[in-house]
Scaffold this motif. Structure first.
Motif, PDB file in Angstrom:
ATOM      1  N   THR A 107       0.828  -1.207   0.000  1.00  0.00           N
ATOM      2  CA  THR A 107       0.000   0.000   0.000  1.00  0.00           C
ATOM      3  C   THR A 107       0.859   1.252   0.000  1.00  0.00           C
ATOM      4  OG1 THR A 107      -1.823  -1.118   1.157  1.00  0.00           O
ATOM      5  CG2 THR A 107      -1.744   1.289   1.289  1.00  0.00           C
ATOM      6  N   GLN A 138       1.454   4.270  -2.928  1.00  0.00           N
ATOM      7  CA  GLN A 138       1.250   5.697  -2.706  1.00  0.00           C
ATOM      8  C   GLN A 138       2.504   6.508  -2.994  1.00  0.00           C
ATOM      9  OE1 GLN A 138      -0.006   5.615   1.382  1.00  0.00           O
ATOM     10  NE2 GLN A 138      -2.146   5.265   0.886  1.00  0.00           N
ATOM     11  N   GLY A 159       2.016   7.508   3.803  1.00  0.00           N
ATOM     12  CA  GLY A 159       2.078   7.527   2.346  1.00  0.00           C
ATOM     13  C   GLY A 159       2.622   8.819   1.783  1.00  0.00           C
ATOM     14  N   ASN A 160       3.328   9.597   2.641  1.00  0.00           N
ATOM     15  CA  ASN A 160       3.889  10.884   2.233  1.00  0.00           C
ATOM     16  C   ASN A 160       5.406  10.829   2.236  1.00  0.00           C
ATOM     17  OD1 ASN A 160       1.496  12.794   2.176  1.00  0.00           O
ATOM     18  ND2 ASN A 160       1.300  11.932   4.235  1.00  0.00           N
ATOM     19  N   HIS A 205       0.572  15.954   0.337  1.00  0.00           N
ATOM     20  CA  HIS A 205       1.734  15.750  -0.530  1.00  0.00           C
ATOM     21  C   HIS A 205       2.178  17.047  -1.205  1.00  0.00           C
ATOM     22  CE1 HIS A 205       1.763  11.346  -0.356  1.00  0.00           C
ATOM     23  NE2 HIS A 205       0.456  11.409  -0.408  1.00  0.00           N
ATOM     24  N   VAL A 245      -3.416  12.455   1.001  1.00  0.00           N
ATOM     25  CA  VAL A 245      -3.923  11.108   1.244  1.00  0.00           C
ATOM     26  C   VAL A 245      -5.113  11.212   2.192  1.00  0.00           C
ATOM     27  CG1 VAL A 245      -2.265  10.722   3.132  1.00  0.00           C
ATOM     28  CG2 VAL A 245      -3.366   8.775   2.016  1.00  0.00           C
ATOM     29  N   GLY A 270      -7.164   6.063   2.466  1.00  0.00           N
ATOM     30  CA  GLY A 270      -5.969   5.668   1.746  1.00  0.00           C
ATOM     31  C   GLY A 270      -5.923   6.193   0.327  1.00  0.00           C
ATOM     32  N   ASP A 271      -7.054   6.727  -0.177  1.00  0.00           N
ATOM     33  CA  ASP A 271      -7.072   7.302  -1.515  1.00  0.00           C
ATOM     34  C   ASP A 271      -6.195   8.548  -1.562  1.00  0.00           C
ATOM     35  OD1 ASP A 271      -8.847   5.411  -2.504  1.00  0.00           O
ATOM     36  OD2 ASP A 271     -10.607   6.593  -1.957  1.00  0.00           O
ATOM     37  N   ILE A 272      -5.505   8.743  -2.703  1.00  0.00           N
ATOM     38  CA  ILE A 272      -4.711   9.948  -2.925  1.00  0.00           C
ATOM     39  C   ILE A 272      -5.499  10.852  -3.858  1.00  0.00           C
ATOM     40  CG2 ILE A 272      -2.541  10.867  -3.799  1.00  0.00           C
ATOM     41  CD1 ILE A 272      -1.338   8.096  -3.215  1.00  0.00           C
ATOM     42  N   THR A 317      -0.828   7.204  -7.643  1.00  0.00           N
ATOM     43  CA  THR A 317       0.330   7.444  -6.793  1.00  0.00           C
ATOM     44  C   THR A 317       0.496   8.945  -6.615  1.00  0.00           C
ATOM     45  OG1 THR A 317       2.732   7.181  -6.564  1.00  0.00           O
ATOM     46  CG2 THR A 317       1.862   7.370  -8.802  1.00  0.00           C
ATOM     47  N   SER A 318       1.163   9.342  -5.544  1.00  0.00           N
ATOM     48  CA  SER A 318       1.365  10.772  -5.302  1.00  0.00           C
ATOM     49  C   SER A 318       2.591  11.303  -6.028  1.00  0.00           C
ATOM     50  CB  SER A 318       1.526  11.018  -3.800  1.00  0.00           C
ATOM     51  OG  SER A 318       2.704  10.395  -3.314  1.00  0.00           O
TER      52      SER A 318
END
Length: 510
Positions: A169, A173, A218-219, A381, A451, A455-457, A481-482
């Motif tokens: 996961t 991201q 996720g950053n 992000h 994010v 969990g969605d970006i 993805t970010s």
């Protein structure tokens, strides 16, 4: 990227180098890794069994280079862990401490040549997990900050499989879906393009724990975050540590959990120059004492503050009160929202957001809400006035169909994205079935890539320039993805009133 590559890989092992971590005649499984460059001398690598879904007892190694049951790396930074016979199941591997040379060359006789600096990694630990192979077989396992973030983010009953899924996961991201990167993949600049930013962050005095917190959300970490108009975009604001409100806590316990100082992004303000990095300060005096919510800018200047004299004060008749309620709706459950209201202050009214602060604290570490007229959040992000680099990789025309199909099958939708930060959506709106042709431009006002608790970006552009008064309006892209995205999985244009919106899923780049 020297500091980072040493830290990332120097505590790990190569199949062909170093000593034997298991004693002679050890017929257990073998765990290896690879020090690509930047060897760390004196790192202690320990192995722990997973028992009952948690990290359990240490599995003591024996043989050369083993001290107190853990393998200690030599100057070449390599290890080879031969576990005792009968070892099986999932294990956790921790690599702690050691020292390295800043020029990525091996430590020689306790010093570094060529003017390089000998640096200690004392107090820093990286973690990974793996399922042990059968007797006579081997498996690779790399302990890195990203595997450590995945380990920290794995909730519930722990297993190597759950850890692998969480790692996947975070990789999706940060690196991108389909990258193929796993905890067993030797990290390189090619398969882990985020390494250079982490290197710059750490070399500039970045905090190790804040880096892990950013990765866990996720950053990628950033020293300065975003800024107002004219600032550089691409900065980030990490998530906070998870907020735990389990067990039906009392109001006092909830406030004790919320109290603290947090990094946030000010993503929207009446004065565009005030968007940028900020600090949210939640002060609580304890018991039935006062609660104050204060927002400061990056320089420590107070932008706005709202307070209530007593935690139990739910009566707003005197213009000051407080509220606490479940913030589960839309956030996956388990969160709490704090509201502090100052209705009769100068210029305030019961319908004006100037009068109050509302902030949600979530188990994911998210902070989301507003203080006065300032919209804030973390897990960001990119934000600020300058157009993020993500627009350059997304630039192009995408064709799809309207998801709801209320206006008949085959309702075509076109999405145009420019490197300059504009998004244009064309198609029939889902409710009124009227032709829509709306554009929005990134300008730093309520524009960000972040994010979500799910969990969605999301890449979001403000609604005020396109859709009228509906607060949830605007254009939103759901990104794969970010970092350097080249596609989106969903594009949504939200309109005011009964017009509905235009949504397309998996549009194809033309």
């Amino acid at each position: 990227m020297r500091w980072w590559s040493v830290l990332l890989l120097g505590t790990l092992a190569a199949c062909g180098g170093g000593g034997d971590g298991g004693g002679a005649g050890s017929n257990g499984p073998l765990v290896t890794g690879a020090a690509v460059k930047g060897p760390v001398e004196g790192a202690s690598v320990c192995v722990y069994a997973v028992s009952g879904g948690t990290r359990g007892a240490r599995i003591d190694l024996s043989g050369a280079q083993v001290v107190n049951g853990c393998y200690v790396t030599q100057a070449d930074g390599v290890y080879r862990l031969a576990l005792p016979a009968g070892s099986s199941g999932d294990v956790v591997i921790e690599a702690s401490g050691g020292r390295y040379c800043s020029d990525e060359q091996p430590v020689t006789a306790g010093t570094c040549g060529g003017g390089a600096t000998l640096t200690s990694l004392a107090g820093q630990t990286m973690v990974t997990a793996v399922t042990l192979p059968a007797v006579g077989a081997s498996v690779q396992a790399y302990a890195t900050p990203l595997t450590t973030a995945a380990f920290n983010a794995t909730t519930g009953v722990f297993s190597a499989a759950a850890f692998d899924a969480q790692f996947g996961t975070l990789v999706g991201q940060i690196v991108g879906v389909g990258s193929g990167l796993t905890p067993a993949t030797p990290p390189t600049a090619a398969n882990s393009p985020f390494l250079s930013q982490l290197a710059n962050y750490l070399q500039s005095g970045g905090n190790w724990q804040q880096m892990l917190a950013a990765l866990q959300g996720g950053n990628l970490p950033s020293q300065g975050g975003g800024g107002g108009p004219g600032s550089s975009a691409g900065g980030s604001v990490a998530l906070a540590a998870p907020f735990d409100f389990s067990g039906n806590p009392s109001d006092e316990a909830i406030m004790q959990t919320m109290a603290g100082e947090y990094d946030v992004a000010i993503v929207n303000a009446i004065d565009a120059a005030q968007t940028g990095p900020g600090k949210l300060v939640v002060a609580y005096t304890g018991g039935d004492g006062a609660v104050t919510v204060t927002l400061k800018d990056a320089g420590g200047n107070v932008l706005v503050s709202r307070s209530a004299p007593a935690l139990s004060d739910r009566n707003c008749a005197d213009g000051r009160c407080i509220n606490l309620w479940d913030s589960a709706t839309g956030y996956g459950g388990g969160g709490r929202r704090l509201g502090v209201y100052n209705y009769y202050d100068a210029g305030n009214s019961s319908v004006s957001p100037v009068a109050y602060a509302q902030v949600s604290f979530l188990p994911t570490g998210h902070l989301m809400g507003h203080v006065g007229t300032y919209d804030i959040r973390n897990g960001v992000h990119a934000y600020g006035g300058a157009v993020p680099a993500q627009f350059a990789t997304l630039a192009g025309t995408y064709a799809g169909t309207e998801q709801t199909q209320l206006c008949g099958a085959g309702n075509p939708v076109l999405v145009d994205i420019t490197a300059g930060g504009s998004i244009r959506v064309q198609g029939l709106s889902s409710v009124s079935c009227q032709a829509q042709d709306m554009s929005a431009q990134w300008d730093g006002q309520d524009d960000f890539i972040a994010v979500e608790p799910s969990g969605d970006i999301l890449l979001k552009l403000n609604s005020r320039f396109i859709g009228g008064s509906q607060p949830g309006g605007g254009i939103t892209l759901k990104l794969a993805t970010s970092q350097s995205p080249t596609s989106f999985t969903e594009a949504a244009l939200t309109l005011a009133g009964a017009a509905g919106g235009v949504t397309t899923v998996n549009a194809v780049r033309q």
